[in-house]
Design a protein around this motif. Sequence first.
Motif, PDB file in Angstrom:
ATOM      1  N   LEU A 101       0.842  -1.200   0.052  1.00  0.00           N
ATOM      2  CA  LEU A 101       0.053   0.012  -0.158  1.00  0.00           C
ATOM      3  C   LEU A 101       0.710   1.188   0.036  1.00  0.00           C
ATOM      4  CD1 LEU A 101      -2.957   1.150   0.200  1.00  0.00           C
ATOM      5  CD2 LEU A 101      -2.780   0.964   2.722  1.00  0.00           C
ATOM      6  N   LYS A 102       2.049   1.175   0.517  1.00  0.00           N
ATOM      7  CA  LYS A 102       3.002   2.186   0.538  1.00  0.00           C
ATOM      8  C   LYS A 102       3.462   2.642  -0.870  1.00  0.00           C
ATOM      9  CE  LYS A 102       5.039   1.008   5.056  1.00  0.00           C
ATOM     10  NZ  LYS A 102       6.078   0.851   5.804  1.00  0.00           N
ATOM     11  N   TYR A 103       3.252   1.569  -1.729  1.00  0.00           N
ATOM     12  CA  TYR A 103       4.121   1.844  -3.345  1.00  0.00           C
ATOM     13  C   TYR A 103       2.968   1.849  -4.103  1.00  0.00           C
ATOM     14  CZ  TYR A 103       7.863   0.106  -0.234  1.00  0.00           C
ATOM     15  OH  TYR A 103       8.737   0.155   0.487  1.00  0.00           O
ATOM     16  N   THR A 104       1.825   1.666  -4.060  1.00  0.00           N
ATOM     17  CA  THR A 104       0.725   1.723  -4.783  1.00  0.00           C
ATOM     18  C   THR A 104      -0.432   2.743  -4.589  1.00  0.00           C
ATOM     19  OG1 THR A 104      -0.185  -0.603  -4.372  1.00  0.00           O
ATOM     20  CG2 THR A 104       1.484  -0.627  -5.957  1.00  0.00           C
ATOM     21  N   SER A 105      -1.741   2.084  -4.886  1.00  0.00           N
ATOM     22  CA  SER A 105      -2.906   2.659  -4.495  1.00  0.00           C
ATOM     23  C   SER A 105      -3.898   1.753  -3.921  1.00  0.00           C
ATOM     24  CB  SER A 105      -3.331   3.470  -5.456  1.00  0.00           C
ATOM     25  OG  SER A 105      -4.000   2.919  -6.516  1.00  0.00           O
ATOM     26  N   PRO A 106      -4.813   2.163  -3.085  1.00  0.00           N
ATOM     27  CA  PRO A 106      -5.719   1.272  -2.592  1.00  0.00           C
ATOM     28  C   PRO A 106      -6.880   0.995  -3.681  1.00  0.00           C
ATOM     29  CG  PRO A 106      -5.771   3.355  -1.159  1.00  0.00           C
ATOM     30  CD  PRO A 106      -4.727   3.670  -2.326  1.00  0.00           C
ATOM     31  N   ALA A 107      -7.000   1.571  -4.733  1.00  0.00           N
ATOM     32  CA  ALA A 107      -7.819   1.117  -5.803  1.00  0.00           C
ATOM     33  C   ALA A 107      -7.046  -0.107  -6.535  1.00  0.00           C
ATOM     34  CB  ALA A 107      -7.999   2.259  -6.778  1.00  0.00           C
ATOM     35  N   PHE A 108      -5.757   0.189  -6.811  1.00  0.00           N
ATOM     36  CA  PHE A 108      -4.857  -0.786  -7.230  1.00  0.00           C
ATOM     37  C   PHE A 108      -4.885  -2.173  -6.592  1.00  0.00           C
ATOM     38  CE2 PHE A 108      -0.948  -3.075  -8.011  1.00  0.00           C
ATOM     39  CZ  PHE A 108      -0.860  -3.327  -9.329  1.00  0.00           C
ATOM     40  N   ILE A 109      -4.803  -1.926  -5.462  1.00  0.00           N
ATOM     41  CA  ILE A 109      -4.964  -3.241  -4.311  1.00  0.00           C
ATOM     42  C   ILE A 109      -6.192  -3.974  -4.450  1.00  0.00           C
ATOM     43  CG2 ILE A 109      -4.639  -4.029  -2.009  1.00  0.00           C
ATOM     44  CD1 ILE A 109      -2.508  -1.730  -1.780  1.00  0.00           C
ATOM     45  N   THR A 110      -7.213  -3.334  -4.269  1.00  0.00           N
ATOM     46  CA  THR A 110      -8.550  -3.961  -4.369  1.00  0.00           C
ATOM     47  C   THR A 110      -8.809  -4.689  -5.488  1.00  0.00           C
ATOM     48  OG1 THR A 110      -9.520  -1.962  -4.710  1.00  0.00           O
ATOM     49  CG2 THR A 110      -9.417  -2.585  -2.323  1.00  0.00           C
ATOM     50  N   SER A 111      -8.255  -4.015  -6.546  1.00  0.00           N
ATOM     51  CA  SER A 111      -8.568  -4.764  -8.017  1.00  0.00           C
ATOM     52  C   SER A 111      -7.653  -5.946  -8.009  1.00  0.00           C
ATOM     53  CB  SER A 111      -8.219  -3.756  -8.900  1.00  0.00           C
ATOM     54  OG  SER A 111      -8.655  -2.581  -9.010  1.00  0.00           O
ATOM     55  N   MET A 112      -6.369  -5.889  -7.762  1.00  0.00           N
ATOM     56  CA  MET A 112      -5.449  -7.098  -7.938  1.00  0.00           C
ATOM     57  C   MET A 112      -5.938  -8.266  -6.955  1.00  0.00           C
ATOM     58  SD  MET A 112      -3.043  -6.883 -10.034  1.00  0.00           S
ATOM     59  CE  MET A 112      -2.009  -7.975  -9.492  1.00  0.00           C
ATOM     60  N   THR A 113      -6.430  -7.907  -5.981  1.00  0.00           N
ATOM     61  CA  THR A 113      -7.160  -9.121  -5.115  1.00  0.00           C
ATOM     62  C   THR A 113      -8.000  -9.923  -5.892  1.00  0.00           C
ATOM     63  OG1 THR A 113      -8.373  -7.676  -3.810  1.00  0.00           O
ATOM     64  CG2 THR A 113      -6.220  -8.053  -2.788  1.00  0.00           C
ATOM     65  N   ASN A 114      -8.543  -9.359  -6.751  1.00  0.00           N
ATOM     66  CA  ASN A 114      -9.558 -10.351  -7.448  1.00  0.00           C
ATOM     67  C   ASN A 114      -8.921 -11.393  -8.394  1.00  0.00           C
ATOM     68  OD1 ASN A 114     -11.724  -8.848  -6.679  1.00  0.00           O
ATOM     69  ND2 ASN A 114     -11.590  -7.196  -8.441  1.00  0.00           N
ATOM     70  N   THR A 115      -7.721 -11.433  -8.435  1.00  0.00           N
ATOM     71  CA  THR A 115      -6.925 -12.656  -9.158  1.00  0.00           C
ATOM     72  C   THR A 115      -6.896 -13.777  -8.227  1.00  0.00           C
ATOM     73  OG1 THR A 115      -4.863 -11.672  -8.279  1.00  0.00           O
ATOM     74  CG2 THR A 115      -5.307 -11.064 -10.493  1.00  0.00           C
ATOM     75  N   ILE A 116      -7.043 -13.615  -6.764  1.00  0.00           N
ATOM     76  CA  ILE A 116      -7.063 -14.666  -5.834  1.00  0.00           C
ATOM     77  C   ILE A 116      -7.884 -16.036  -6.076  1.00  0.00           C
ATOM     78  CG2 ILE A 116      -7.534 -15.452  -3.424  1.00  0.00           C
ATOM     79  CD1 ILE A 116      -6.506 -12.733  -2.529  1.00  0.00           C
ATOM     80  N   PRO A 117      -9.267 -15.796  -6.597  1.00  0.00           N
ATOM     81  CA  PRO A 117     -10.121 -16.918  -7.020  1.00  0.00           C
ATOM     82  C   PRO A 117      -9.255 -17.704  -8.279  1.00  0.00           C
ATOM     83  CG  PRO A 117     -11.423 -15.148  -6.739  1.00  0.00           C
ATOM     84  CD  PRO A 117     -10.116 -14.443  -6.732  1.00  0.00           C
ATOM     85  N   SER A 118      -8.940 -16.792  -9.337  1.00  0.00           N
ATOM     86  CA  SER A 118      -8.274 -17.630 -10.349  1.00  0.00           C
ATOM     87  C   SER A 118      -7.007 -18.531 -10.010  1.00  0.00           C
ATOM     88  CB  SER A 118      -7.895 -16.662 -11.528  1.00  0.00           C
ATOM     89  OG  SER A 118      -9.048 -16.013 -12.069  1.00  0.00           O
ATOM     90  N   ILE A 119      -5.963 -17.868  -9.021  1.00  0.00           N
ATOM     91  CA  ILE A 119      -5.035 -18.466  -8.688  1.00  0.00           C
ATOM     92  C   ILE A 119      -5.332 -19.727  -8.034  1.00  0.00           C
ATOM     93  CG2 ILE A 119      -3.014 -18.141  -7.274  1.00  0.00           C
ATOM     94  CD1 ILE A 119      -2.927 -15.356  -7.857  1.00  0.00           C
ATOM     95  N   THR A 120      -6.450 -19.493  -6.950  1.00  0.00           N
ATOM     96  CA  THR A 120      -6.807 -20.797  -5.887  1.00  0.00           C
ATOM     97  C   THR A 120      -7.255 -21.815  -7.067  1.00  0.00           C
ATOM     98  OG1 THR A 120      -7.668 -19.221  -4.420  1.00  0.00           O
ATOM     99  CG2 THR A 120      -8.347 -21.413  -4.264  1.00  0.00           C
TER     100      THR A 120
END
Length: 368
Positions: A101-120
């Motif tokens: 979160l120090k190096y990116t943005s909250p919007a970027f983080i909440t978007s990237m976490t959507n890859t978790i279902p595909s990875i799982t």
Amino acid sequence: MANIYAFKIIYWRFMPHFLLIFVQTSFSFLYFVTEAAFKHGLNPHVYVTYRYFLGCAVVFPFAYFLERKVRPKMTFPLFLEIFVLSLLGASLTLNMYFASLKYTSPAFITSMTNTIPSITFIFATILRLEVVDVRNPRGIAKILGALMSLAGALTLTFYKGPEVRSLQGAPIHIRSNPAQQNWIKGSFLLAASCITLSMWFIMQVYTLKKYPAQLSLTAMINFLGGLQSAVFTLCIQHKLEAWYITFDINFWCIVYAGVVICALTVFLQLWCTKQKGPVFVTMFSPLSTILVAILAYFFFGEELQTGSLLGGAIVIIGLYLLLLGKEGDQDQIKSQVQSSPTYDEEKDPHIEMETSQEEKAIQQGLEK
């Protein structure tokens, strides 16, 4: 009586759906509370440590008294497995998450976490915890759903589009900090966090087979996660002032995260993982991003981008496809009851189901 029994069947069949919607709603509110606390000076790593210790304190009494007779004997190999489970799903994941979160943005983080279902889904397929039959329409729906969810996450991340002006009548207006740096480092930390969290969901399946006491497991994950995070924080944070929490937004943020997120939602996710499997649980995570966007616009006056709206729509379609494919794996009703339920059935509301293909696949994977 027949109507009551039918209601019980529907109730227990869709209980995981309702619980996971509640979990993602809780995470959505956590985003805004945590953002406000960080702006107020709360140290992210101290925050992770306190929230897990508080979560353990909340769950421990229930685990101790309610699972005294069903709690398996603790062995050293089992303790090491739970230690790794805590590392993957608690301390390591969240510390990398908030460091990014120090190096990116909250919007970027909440978007990237959507890859978790595909990875799982990929991990579960490799380990044969997930049934995928490309000759079956449901198997194709699973693959398409996972790919569409990943495509929606990428759209959210890389396509911004025209901005939608913030709602002037929003009760609270917040302003994000546009000054960001080192996106490569932040993206690496966030990607590693998503991978470890996916591994955590997969590992839950194996650990729950050996240690089915979910309340006790929740308490141990919180305690070990807090202990691991405390050691890490002490190594990088040498100022004692960072550990002092005043009675303000920082205090309430830790209380909310510890009680609702670390205690309640971890237990609910463990229960849903045991009932439906890890892929089913993670497929609800994109809902958090959609809820965050809605709350940000209507309640906090943040600006939205058309890319977020388009990506969110793609994610929802992918979520629907994968859940539709998994619906064929769910337990089927053993037989239709001709008479009213017995006293024992009313005493135990759990309905007996046939073993699903997914459970058979999980069992085969464990045996191998």
